[in-house]
Scaffold this active site. Structure first.
Site, PDB file in Angstrom:
ATOM      1  N   HIS A   1      -6.423   3.712  -6.055  1.00  0.00           N
ATOM      2  CA  HIS A   1      -7.533   4.431  -5.406  1.00  0.00           C
ATOM      3  C   HIS A   1      -7.341   5.932  -5.600  1.00  0.00           C
ATOM      4  O   HIS A   1      -6.221   6.395  -5.781  1.00  0.00           O
ATOM      5  CB  HIS A   1      -7.624   4.050  -3.934  1.00  0.00           C
ATOM      6  CG  HIS A   1      -8.387   2.771  -3.756  1.00  0.00           C
ATOM      7  ND1 HIS A   1      -9.420   2.627  -2.853  1.00  0.00           N
ATOM      8  CD2 HIS A   1      -8.286   1.592  -4.416  1.00  0.00           C
ATOM      9  CE1 HIS A   1      -9.917   1.401  -2.956  1.00  0.00           C
ATOM     10  NE2 HIS A   1      -9.240   0.747  -3.883  1.00  0.00           N
TER      11      HIS A   1
ATOM     12  N   HIS B   1       0.847  -1.199   0.000  1.00  0.00           N
ATOM     13  CA  HIS B   1       0.000   0.000   0.000  1.00  0.00           C
ATOM     14  C   HIS B   1       0.873   1.236   0.000  1.00  0.00           C
ATOM     15  O   HIS B   1       1.823   1.324   0.767  1.00  0.00           O
ATOM     16  CB  HIS B   1      -0.892  -0.013   1.257  1.00  0.00           C
ATOM     17  CG  HIS B   1      -1.883   1.110   1.288  1.00  0.00           C
ATOM     18  ND1 HIS B   1      -2.016   1.949   2.369  1.00  0.00           N
ATOM     19  CD2 HIS B   1      -2.766   1.540   0.369  1.00  0.00           C
ATOM     20  CE1 HIS B   1      -2.962   2.838   2.105  1.00  0.00           C
ATOM     21  NE2 HIS B   1      -3.433   2.613   0.908  1.00  0.00           N
ATOM     22  N   HIS B   2       0.546   2.177  -0.894  1.00  0.00           N
ATOM     23  CA  HIS B   2       1.218   3.477  -0.916  1.00  0.00           C
ATOM     24  C   HIS B   2       0.170   4.560  -0.820  1.00  0.00           C
ATOM     25  O   HIS B   2      -0.459   4.891  -1.833  1.00  0.00           O
ATOM     26  CB  HIS B   2       1.979   3.668  -2.232  1.00  0.00           C
ATOM     27  CG  HIS B   2       3.230   2.856  -2.336  1.00  0.00           C
ATOM     28  ND1 HIS B   2       3.849   2.612  -3.536  1.00  0.00           N
ATOM     29  CD2 HIS B   2       3.986   2.241  -1.378  1.00  0.00           C
ATOM     30  CE1 HIS B   2       4.945   1.878  -3.324  1.00  0.00           C
ATOM     31  NE2 HIS B   2       5.037   1.631  -2.027  1.00  0.00           N
ATOM     32  N   GLU B   3      -0.045   5.110   0.362  1.00  0.00           N
ATOM     33  CA  GLU B   3      -0.965   6.254   0.445  1.00  0.00           C
ATOM     34  C   GLU B   3      -0.139   7.513   0.231  1.00  0.00           C
ATOM     35  O   GLU B   3       0.578   7.952   1.125  1.00  0.00           O
ATOM     36  CB  GLU B   3      -1.700   6.273   1.795  1.00  0.00           C
ATOM     37  CG  GLU B   3      -2.651   7.433   1.967  1.00  0.00           C
ATOM     38  CD  GLU B   3      -3.591   7.658   0.769  1.00  0.00           C
ATOM     39  OE1 GLU B   3      -4.599   6.970   0.694  1.00  0.00           O
ATOM     40  OE2 GLU B   3      -3.309   8.526  -0.089  1.00  0.00           O
TER      41      GLU B   3
ATOM     42  N   GLU C   1     -10.416   2.618  -8.224  1.00  0.00           N
ATOM     43  CA  GLU C   1     -11.618   3.006  -7.477  1.00  0.00           C
ATOM     44  C   GLU C   1     -12.341   4.031  -8.353  1.00  0.00           C
ATOM     45  O   GLU C   1     -12.970   3.683  -9.332  1.00  0.00           O
ATOM     46  CB  GLU C   1     -11.189   3.558  -6.124  1.00  0.00           C
ATOM     47  CG  GLU C   1     -12.319   3.770  -5.149  1.00  0.00           C
ATOM     48  CD  GLU C   1     -11.831   4.511  -3.906  1.00  0.00           C
ATOM     49  OE1 GLU C   1     -12.352   4.240  -2.830  1.00  0.00           O
ATOM     50  OE2 GLU C   1     -10.944   5.380  -4.018  1.00  0.00           O
TER      51      GLU C   1
ATOM     52  N   GLU D   1     -16.653   2.243   1.308  1.00  0.00           N
ATOM     53  CA  GLU D   1     -16.145   2.968   2.481  1.00  0.00           C
ATOM     54  C   GLU D   1     -17.085   4.120   2.846  1.00  0.00           C
ATOM     55  O   GLU D   1     -17.015   4.646   3.952  1.00  0.00           O
ATOM     56  CB  GLU D   1     -14.725   3.486   2.220  1.00  0.00           C
ATOM     57  CG  GLU D   1     -14.675   4.508   1.123  1.00  0.00           C
ATOM     58  CD  GLU D   1     -13.249   4.902   0.710  1.00  0.00           C
ATOM     59  OE1 GLU D   1     -12.291   4.263   1.133  1.00  0.00           O
ATOM     60  OE2 GLU D   1     -13.138   5.867  -0.062  1.00  0.00           O
TER      61      GLU D   1
HETATM   62  C1  NOJ Z   1      -9.150   5.948   0.687  1.00  0.00           C
HETATM   63  C2  NOJ Z   1      -9.199   4.628   0.007  1.00  0.00           C
HETATM   64  O1  NOJ Z   1     -10.322   4.515  -0.802  1.00  0.00           O
HETATM   65  C3  NOJ Z   1      -9.197   3.545   1.048  1.00  0.00           C
HETATM   66  O2  NOJ Z   1      -9.314   2.279   0.441  1.00  0.00           O
HETATM   67  C4  NOJ Z   1      -7.949   3.629   1.849  1.00  0.00           C
HETATM   68  O3  NOJ Z   1      -7.976   2.699   2.866  1.00  0.00           O
HETATM   69  C5  NOJ Z   1      -7.832   5.023   2.473  1.00  0.00           C
HETATM   70  N1  NOJ Z   1      -7.959   6.018   1.479  1.00  0.00           N
HETATM   71  C6  NOJ Z   1      -6.509   5.194   3.169  1.00  0.00           C
HETATM   72  O4  NOJ Z   1      -5.458   5.094   2.270  1.00  0.00           O
END
Ligand code: NOJ
Length: 659
Positions: free
Chosen positions: A446, A373-375, A465, A471
């Protein structure tokens, strides 16, 4: 010899007036292109009925006259194509690409006039065109300050819109509005029902190195392209030759006919390299536990991404027959205000309670594929500085799937705030896809740029997404949303809707859904990566019988047969598993109950099949009896009908196998 003669040959006699019908292979769709008084326009009909009235074409160029007036046609070229191609991953294995093409090579009549080309393709189910700008003697670069493409549809038509330029990007509820009442810019695909009963969806294909197209009403009250601007107001800086994305008008006689429209994919190029390493993936995640407050993204007492939890989830994935595991919150940046921390997130450093090497090793031993995961929170400068190292960091640990995220209302690119769907955003997303391909990494993006079919060329872009997903449950999603998505957002490609939440009644995030409906999504919402988004105990201990559907449902489809649908009311689709005779059906309804009678004549032969049906029980309701599910098995054949009742906010899923 003059410039045009040198370019096109001396036999060319430029035309100042011209009109031409481009007729689709089956003769039903036609596009009429006209050059009059120096301007080129187009209009579209189906079965002789008007879809788009005369619509303007052109481009505004910074520091020069618009490329729009004083034009002549230097040359035209006509062509037909009828081919089929095989998709690696998708809703349909064999896809037909069948069109009539006409290309208009244009030049300004003025001395030293500029040149450009418009290429039209007319399909049996729509029209597409793009601008092509060759290098010119005077200039090799261009600053595009506006695109003047009109889509002159009857303004009394009804459109399902989401607003553009808003903080949550594409994540809004669709609203049905007359076209004349579209007060501000809206995203595409913009799906429209005309007063004559046609269903039209305006979108674009092959979006590269350009701002994404939104639509707005112009001063004449016509829908016009509004290309997402950069922070300096320009729409794109391009080197020549440059082709704009294709402008696409999908046309259908009924909503469900739109579902199998493949024009967007057909307008993209086949892959240029071998992508046979790309594999669709079903996955669970250290994820929903954070949304319901059981765990946290940030380190602390209830931290989700710990070595212990990761190992437990790997064991659970194995038992559940699920191949992938997503782990969110394993690196720094989540403490405090995570939306601000993105400027300094380190994508190479696991937090102290996650031993990523150990987890990766354990995953490998157990045959589970980790999804990194890369936020980025849209801090592109910070991300791009680390992107290649961060990709290597994962592949060195055997991790070949990444979910990048771009939360936040704007991106930071070269120190400037830019829209996600501006040229700056489009370029970044593309860079990430291409770099990922180099490292054999598959992506689930996403907060992405919208889909324009580039996954045909880049199949490692497995899903994205780009719409309101689950969510937003817990208040911001109504049951009608999932009955609109197939006719709007999903025309742009697959979506990670994060399906399969079984804990539908959790007060921390209560879903507007029945349990059976959660299974339907695996069929109604196509995605090259499908999440089983709830915590494993809800599959193993709470609802093991319902879980069997998720265990079995495939991701990659041979064929898609839309059965029933009314935008905003209900949707039912059947899909055949690839390399198999198994079929799956999914159906969803809005806030109203809906009974369907399904004709099964899509089944291949006269065999007897077993249908495992997962449906709402007779008293189910998305408000007060969400868990009411009936699971039953029945023998069926292609001459039978399936009668199924969907509860308010409900749905159903069926698995059909040869007995
Ligand atoms: C929004 C994303 O849609 C979700 O899947 C993710 O967990 C959160 N951001 C945090 O990165």
């Amino acid at each position: 010899m003059g410039f045009f003669e040198r370019l096109f040959g001396s036999f060319i006699k430029p035309k100042l007036d011209h009109d031409q019908q481009i007729i689709s292979p089956n003769g039903r769709v036609s596009c009429y292109v006209k050059l009059k008084l120096g301007s080129l326009t187009y209009s579209v009909k189906k079965d002789g009925k008007i879809i788009l009235r005369e619509s303007g074409l052109g481009i505004n160029v910074q520091g020069d006259q618009p490329l729009k007036q004083g034009l002549m046609i230097v040359r035209t070229q006509n062509k037909k194509l009828d081919e089929t191609w095989t998709s690696l991953i998708g809703e349909q294995r064999i896809i037909r690409n069948n069109y009539t093409e006409a290309t208009f090579y244009l030049a300004e009549t003025a001395e030293n006039g500029r040149m450009f080309t418009i290429r039209f393709r007319v399909f049996d189910d729509g029209v597409a065109f793009r601008y092509e700008i060759p290098p010119q003697p005077k200039f090799q670069r261009l600053i595009i300050s506006d695109e003047l493409t009109e889509f002159n549809i009857d303004s009394n038509s009804q459109a399902w819109r989401i607003p553009a330029y808003q903080p949550d990007r594409y994540e809004y509820n669709y609203e049905k509005r007359p076209v004349y009442a579209l007060a501000s810019s809206v995203h595409t695909p913009l799906t429209i029902e005309t007063p004559l009963g046609h269903y039209v969806s305006i979108h674009e294909a092959a979006l590269y190195n350009y701002g994404s197209m939104t639509l707005k009403l112009n001063s004449l009250g016509r829908l016009q392209s509004d290309i997402t601007p950069l922070s300096d107001g320009m729409r794109a800086y391009v080197d020549l030759p440059f082709n704009t994305p294709w402008r696409v008008i999908m046309i259908a006689d009924s909503p469900i006919e739109l579902i199998t429209n493949r024009i967007v994919l057909n307008l993209n190029d086949p892959p240029k390299e071998d992508f046979s390493w790309v594999k669709p993936l079903k996955f669970i995640g250290i994820w929903w536990a954070m949304f319901v407050g059981e765990w946290t993204w940030a380190p602390g007492e209830r931290h989700g991404a710990t070595t212990k939890h990761a190992i437990e989830y790997i064991d659970a994935a194995k038992r559940l027959g699920i191949e992938g595991l997503l782990i969110e919150g394993w690196n720094n940046g989540w403490e405090g205000d995570w939306l601000q921390n993105g400027a300094t997130t380190d994508f190479l450093k696991p937090v102290s309670d996650l031993d990523l090497d150990k987890v990766a090793e354990y995953a490998k031993e157990n045959g589970i594929k980790l999804i990194g995961h890369h936020e980025t929170v849209g801090f592109i400068d910070n991300y791009e500085a680390q992107m290649e190292d961060a990709f290597k960091f994962y592949t060195e640990r055997g991790i070949n799937y990444i979910k990048p995220g771009y939360a936040g209302s704007m991106m930071t690119v070269q120190g400037r705030k830019e829209f996600h769907h501006s040229q700056a955003g489009v370029r970044h997303y593309q860079k990430a896809v291409e770099l990922a391909a180099k490292y054999h990494i598959c992506l689930d993006v996403h907060e992405p740029i919208k889909g324009t079919g580039i996954e045909r060329t880049w199949p490692n872009l497995l899903t994205r997404e780009g719409a309101r997903g689950q969510e937003y449950e817990g208040g911001a999603l109504s049951p009608s949303h999932a009955t609109i998505l197939p006719f709007t957002r999903l025309l742009a490609g697959g979506m990670d809707y994060t399906s399969g939440i079984f804990d539908v009644t959790n007060v921390a995030k209560r879903l507007a859904s029945t349990l059976a409906r959660q299974l339907a999504y695996y069929v109604t919402i196509y995605s090259g990566m499908q999440m089983a988004a709830d915590r494993p105990r809800f599959y193993e201990e709470v609802q093991p019988a319902a879980y069997e559907f998720i265990r079995n449902v495939p991701i990659n489809w041979e064929r898609t047969v839309p059965l029933l649908g009314k935008i905003g009311e209900y949707y039912v689709v059947a899909r055949q598993e690839r390399e198999s005779s198994n079929w799956y059906i999914g159906g969803v309804t809005n806030e109203e109950a809906h009974r369907v009678r399904l004709n099964l004549d899509f089944l291949d032969d006269d065999s007897t099949y077993t249908a495992e049906i997962y449906r709402d029980s007779d008293t189910a309701h998305y408000r007060d009896n969400q868990l009411g599910i009936t699971i039953e098995s029945r023998k069926i054949s292609k001459t039978d009908y399936l009668d199924i009742w969907m509860a308010p906010g409900g749905g159903f899923a069926v698995r059909i196998t040869k007995s």
